[in-house]
Structure formats: structure tokens, C-alpha cells
Write an enzyme that holds these catalytic residues in place. Structure first.
Site, PDB file in Angstrom:
ATOM      1  N   GLN A  84      58.886  81.790   0.984  1.00 42.56           N
ATOM      2  CA  GLN A  84      59.559  82.963   0.562  1.00 42.56           C
ATOM      3  C   GLN A  84      60.133  82.887  -0.716  1.00 42.56           C
ATOM      4  O   GLN A  84      60.381  81.819  -1.548  1.00 42.56           O
ATOM      5  CB  GLN A  84      60.676  83.302   1.653  1.00 42.56           C
ATOM      6  CG  GLN A  84      61.627  82.259   2.109  1.00 42.56           C
ATOM      7  CD  GLN A  84      62.113  82.362   3.305  1.00 42.56           C
ATOM      8  OE1 GLN A  84      62.106  83.500   4.244  1.00 42.56           O
ATOM      9  NE2 GLN A  84      62.577  81.137   3.896  1.00 42.56           N
ATOM     10  N   TYR A 114      78.831  88.466  11.143  1.00 44.03           N
ATOM     11  CA  TYR A 114      77.504  88.069  11.532  1.00 44.03           C
ATOM     12  C   TYR A 114      77.558  86.540  12.053  1.00 44.03           C
ATOM     13  O   TYR A 114      77.185  86.224  13.120  1.00 44.03           O
ATOM     14  CB  TYR A 114      76.342  87.963  10.305  1.00 44.03           C
ATOM     15  CG  TYR A 114      75.126  87.571  10.976  1.00 44.03           C
ATOM     16  CD1 TYR A 114      74.260  88.524  11.605  1.00 44.03           C
ATOM     17  CD2 TYR A 114      74.552  86.296  10.738  1.00 44.03           C
ATOM     18  CE1 TYR A 114      72.941  88.079  12.063  1.00 44.03           C
ATOM     19  CE2 TYR A 114      73.247  85.788  11.072  1.00 44.03           C
ATOM     20  CZ  TYR A 114      72.683  86.779  11.782  1.00 44.03           C
ATOM     21  OH  TYR A 114      71.293  86.394  12.465  1.00 44.03           O
ATOM     22  N   GLU A 159      64.995  74.359  11.377  1.00 45.89           N
ATOM     23  CA  GLU A 159      64.964  75.512   9.956  1.00 45.89           C
ATOM     24  C   GLU A 159      63.517  75.498   9.273  1.00 45.89           C
ATOM     25  O   GLU A 159      63.358  74.091   9.042  1.00 45.89           O
ATOM     26  CB  GLU A 159      66.094  75.447   9.026  1.00 45.89           C
ATOM     27  CG  GLU A 159      65.783  75.960   7.777  1.00 45.89           C
ATOM     28  CD  GLU A 159      65.644  77.539   7.632  1.00 45.89           C
ATOM     29  OE1 GLU A 159      66.429  78.226   8.223  1.00 45.89           O
ATOM     30  OE2 GLU A 159      64.867  77.884   7.223  1.00 45.89           O
ATOM     31  N   ASP A 190      58.600  74.450  11.863  1.00 45.42           N
ATOM     32  CA  ASP A 190      58.221  75.556  12.532  1.00 45.42           C
ATOM     33  C   ASP A 190      59.060  75.760  13.868  1.00 45.42           C
ATOM     34  O   ASP A 190      58.613  74.845  14.739  1.00 45.42           O
ATOM     35  CB  ASP A 190      56.697  75.818  12.627  1.00 45.42           C
ATOM     36  CG  ASP A 190      56.318  77.010  13.078  1.00 45.42           C
ATOM     37  OD1 ASP A 190      57.200  77.993  13.333  1.00 45.42           O
ATOM     38  OD2 ASP A 190      55.129  77.310  13.564  1.00 45.42           O
ATOM     39  N   ALA A 191      59.545  76.874  14.114  1.00 38.90           N
ATOM     40  CA  ALA A 191      60.463  76.894  15.424  1.00 38.90           C
ATOM     41  C   ALA A 191      59.260  77.000  16.472  1.00 38.90           C
ATOM     42  O   ALA A 191      59.636  76.637  17.674  1.00 38.90           O
ATOM     43  CB  ALA A 191      61.308  78.030  15.329  1.00 38.90           C
ATOM     44  N   ASP A 209      68.949  82.958  14.711  1.00 35.16           N
ATOM     45  CA  ASP A 209      69.328  83.327  13.473  1.00 35.16           C
ATOM     46  C   ASP A 209      68.257  83.308  12.533  1.00 35.16           C
ATOM     47  O   ASP A 209      68.298  82.727  11.488  1.00 35.16           O
ATOM     48  CB  ASP A 209      70.656  82.345  12.973  1.00 35.16           C
ATOM     49  CG  ASP A 209      71.131  82.751  11.577  1.00 35.16           C
ATOM     50  OD1 ASP A 209      70.782  84.002  11.327  1.00 35.16           O
ATOM     51  OD2 ASP A 209      71.721  81.900  11.096  1.00 35.16           O
ATOM     52  N   TYR A 278      74.061  94.733   5.556  1.00 37.91           N
ATOM     53  CA  TYR A 278      72.804  94.808   6.102  1.00 37.91           C
ATOM     54  C   TYR A 278      72.241  96.575   6.301  1.00 37.91           C
ATOM     55  O   TYR A 278      72.989  97.256   6.238  1.00 37.91           O
ATOM     56  CB  TYR A 278      72.887  94.306   7.430  1.00 37.91           C
ATOM     57  CG  TYR A 278      73.026  92.765   7.428  1.00 37.91           C
ATOM     58  CD1 TYR A 278      72.598  91.918   6.671  1.00 37.91           C
ATOM     59  CD2 TYR A 278      73.280  91.997   8.659  1.00 37.91           C
ATOM     60  CE1 TYR A 278      72.563  90.709   6.606  1.00 37.91           C
ATOM     61  CE2 TYR A 278      73.364  90.580   8.905  1.00 37.91           C
ATOM     62  CZ  TYR A 278      72.941  89.935   7.684  1.00 37.91           C
ATOM     63  OH  TYR A 278      73.237  88.556   7.750  1.00 37.91           O
TER      64      TYR A 278
END
Ligand code: JA2
Length: 345
Positions: A84, A114, A159, A190-191, A209, A278
Site C-alpha cells: 500500500q 477506536y 501484521e 499474511d493473516a 484491527d 472515519y
């Protein structure tokens, strides 16, 4: 030279956005999402794709027709990871801001709402949580909040983006301080893979999250992923998942609720809170428990007030037991819409 497709794209871009791409006289605030010193939540790559497909979507497809703006004082960091585009800037009214792919992820002023809610809603709903997993959360804010819970023994975090961790370490020390807790075990990856390999019945609580489900977080709202999460929880274990805005994403919330109702055999609830930066100023949370000792999310059995005072931890700014209970009170329009998807508890 432009080819015909590119030419069509450029003609479809409204003048305000062309301005965003033009040269900006002030070096300190120069970025595609910054127009005349204001950052607007318009991820540019997505914007180009969507413009070709449907000219009526001028902004983020997650919130078409609107774009929240923040006045930029100075751009502090701009880089690209494998996943990203990362931007940090100093804003006029909200302190430093982290944006990923042009979308606000946190600001110094309102991050407390949050981070505290996504953490303490699940952890205060079960007695003595010991093993906790965070998915995403590379800024460290959720880790900082989990570290208030003295019963916790292990805090795993998965993460995907090491650069998010590094940038937050440089610019958001009040969040990345969470990584300093010796109970934290960092897994960069990678989760989806991480969850597939995770042993069953391992966690008391899992906190997802994640950024919005377009881009690297897409798979994290899909059924197979939730199945691996449920398997990794102990009986009566809890999940808390970032669940977008009740004003903008009722369908996404309905889909997530009905998927989770099939997978999580304990309880499934939607809660929400106020986060001014947000989209729509609110953010939701999906709270689920697996079959086993029943979990009543609406009434915290492990109140934060009993966690013990530690002078090295900053005071809670947002969460308390009253706001915990209030987070589950839903506006009438939402109750009605969620009822149609068999959500009724
Ligand atoms: N954004 C993150 C994060 C963890 C690491 C990096 C960025 C969020 N958690 C929450 C974002 C909510 C976005 C609402 N549009």
C-alpha cells in the site's frame, strides 16, 4: 502519448481531481490527495479504475459521493510498501494522521476511541483473558490497550506490512509503544496463512484491527477466514472485528452478521462508537463468541476499573463500563435493517 483508454480516463476526471494531480506550489503539502493544503479521502488508484467503469463514482467506492477533508500543515512521510501507499502528515486539528492508500487510518486526537473500544469491548467481556491475537494493528495501539490487562500472558500480532510498523514507530510513538510489552510476539505475514496454521482452541480473544476490505484486507471479511478464526478460539472465546459504518455499509454489516451467525455458535452482536475522522464519524465492531461458556457482551464481567492502576500506562481517554454498555444500543433504523437478516439478539 496517451492511448484511447487513458484518454477516456483523463476526460472522465472531474476538474477538482485534475487539480489534485497538478503541481502544487508548496513542497511541504504536495501529494495527490492534497488539494490546496487539504487532504481528502480519495484513493487515487481506485478512483481511476472506478471512473472508467462508472463515471458516477467520483470518490472512494466505500463511501461514494462524499470525501472527508483535513487541513494539512505538513507532509511528514510518503512511501510505498509492497502492499500500500503510506502517508503521514501533520493536520491542523487532529495532530499527526496516518493514511493508507489515501484512507485515514488514525489520527493522534481520536485514535483513543477506536483503539480502546476495539480492545476493551472483547477483553472486558470475558474473565481473565490470557492468550490474545491481534490481526493487523501494525500501529501498535491495540497492543498498548491489551497491555492494560494484567491477566494476559501472550499477545500475538500478525501484521502483513513491516513498513506500517516502522513508519508508526517513527511517527506515532504513543501507539507503537504497544510493541514494547514483553508479552508481544510479532509475526509479519499474511493473516490468512497465519490463521490456517494456527493451532485449534488457542486464543481467548482475537481482535481483527484491519483497514477497509478493499486491498490487502479483502479476505478478512470472507467466510473461510472467519471459520479459521472460530477454530483458533477456545470454547467461549471472543472475536472483535472492525465493522465499518452503520450509516454507509449496512449491507456489509448485514453480510458479516449473517456469516458470523452461521459460524459462531455463541452470541453475535454489533456495537459502534464515534470516531470523527472515519467516514460518517462512526465505526462499528462485530462481537462474536464461540460455543462454550456463554458470553454476555452487553455487560462487562471483567470491568476495566478492576485492572489495577499502573503509573506507566496512560489513562484511558474514552472507554469505561458505561460506554461499553451504551455501544450496543442501536438506532431504530439499524435494528430494523439487521432484523431482516435474522439478527435479533
Ligand atoms: N487501520 C489500520 C489498522 C492497523 C494497522 C494499520 C492501519 C485500522 N487499523 C482501522 C481502520 C479503520 C478504517 C475506517 N475507514
Amino acid at each position: 502519448m496517451m492511448n484511447a483508454d487513458e484518454d477516456r480516463v483523463w476526460k472522465a476526471i472531474p476538474p477538482c481531481c485534475l487539480k489534485a494531480m497538478g503541481p502544487c506550489p508548496d513542497e511541504a503539502t504536495r501529494h495527490d490527495t492534497v488539494v490546496s493544503g487539504w487532504f481528502s479521502e480519495v484513493p487515487f488508484i481506485l478512483f481511476l479504475c472506478i471512473t472508467v467503469a462508472d463515471k458516477s463514482f467520483y470518490h472512494n467506492p466505500m463511501w461514494p459521493g462524499e470525501a472527508h477533508s483535513l487541513k494539512v500543515e505538513k507532509i511528514l512521510y510518503h512511501g510505498r510498501s509492497d502492499y500500500q501507499e503510506i502517508l503521514v502528515f501533520e493536520s491542523y486539528g487532529y495532530g499527526k494522521v496516518l493514511a493508507l492508500d489515501g484512507i485515514v487510518q488514525l489520527t493522534e486526537k481520536d485514535e483513543c476511541a477506536y483503539q480502546e473500544m476495539i480492545t476493551h469491548l472483547p477483553l472486558c467481556s470475558i474473565p481473565s483473558p490470557k492468550n490474545v491475537l491481534v490481526i493487523g494493528g501494525g500501529d501498535g495501539g491495540v497492543l498498548r490497550e491489551i497491555s492494560r490487562h494484567l491477566s494476559v500472558e501472550v499477545i500475538d500480532i500478525c501484521e502483513i506490512d513491516q513498513l506500517v510498523i516502522d513508519v508508526c514507530n517513527d511517527f506515532f510513538p504513543n501507539l507503537s509503544v504497544g510493541f514494547k510489552d514483553p508479552r508481544v510476539r510479532l509475526h509479519v505475514g499474511d493473516a490468512v496463512d497465519f490463521m490456517r496454521k494456527s493451532p485449534p482452541n488457542n486464543y481467548d480473544a482475537i481482535i481483527i484491527d484491519s483497514s477497509d476490505p478493499i486491498g490487502p484486507a479483502q479476505e478478512l471479511v470472507e467466510k473461510p477466514f472467519f471459520e479459521t478464526v472460530a477454530k483458533a478460539l477456545r470454547p467461549g472465546g471472543v472475536l472483535c472485528n472492525q465493522a465499518e459504518s452503520m450509516w454507509l455499509h449496512t449491507h456489509l454489516i448485514q453480510d458479516m452478521l449473517s456469516t458470523c451467525r452461521v459460524i459462531f455458535k455463541g452470541s453475535v452482536h454489533f456495537a459502534w462508537t464515534s470516531v470523527p475522522t472515519y467516514p460518517s464519524g462512526t465505526i462499528g465492531f462485530l462481537l462474536c463468541s464461540t460455543e462454550g461458556p456463554p458470553v454476555n457482551f452487553l455487560d462487562p464481567v471483567n470491568p476495566i476499573e478492576t485492572q489495577g492502576v499502573n503509573k506507566f500506562r496512560r489513562e484511558l481517554r474514552f472507554y469505561n463500563s458505561e460506554i461499553h454498555r451504551a455501544a450496543f444500543a442501536l438506532p431504530s433504523f439499524l435494528k430494523k435493517e439487521l432484523r431482516t437478516t435474522s439478527y435479533n439478539s
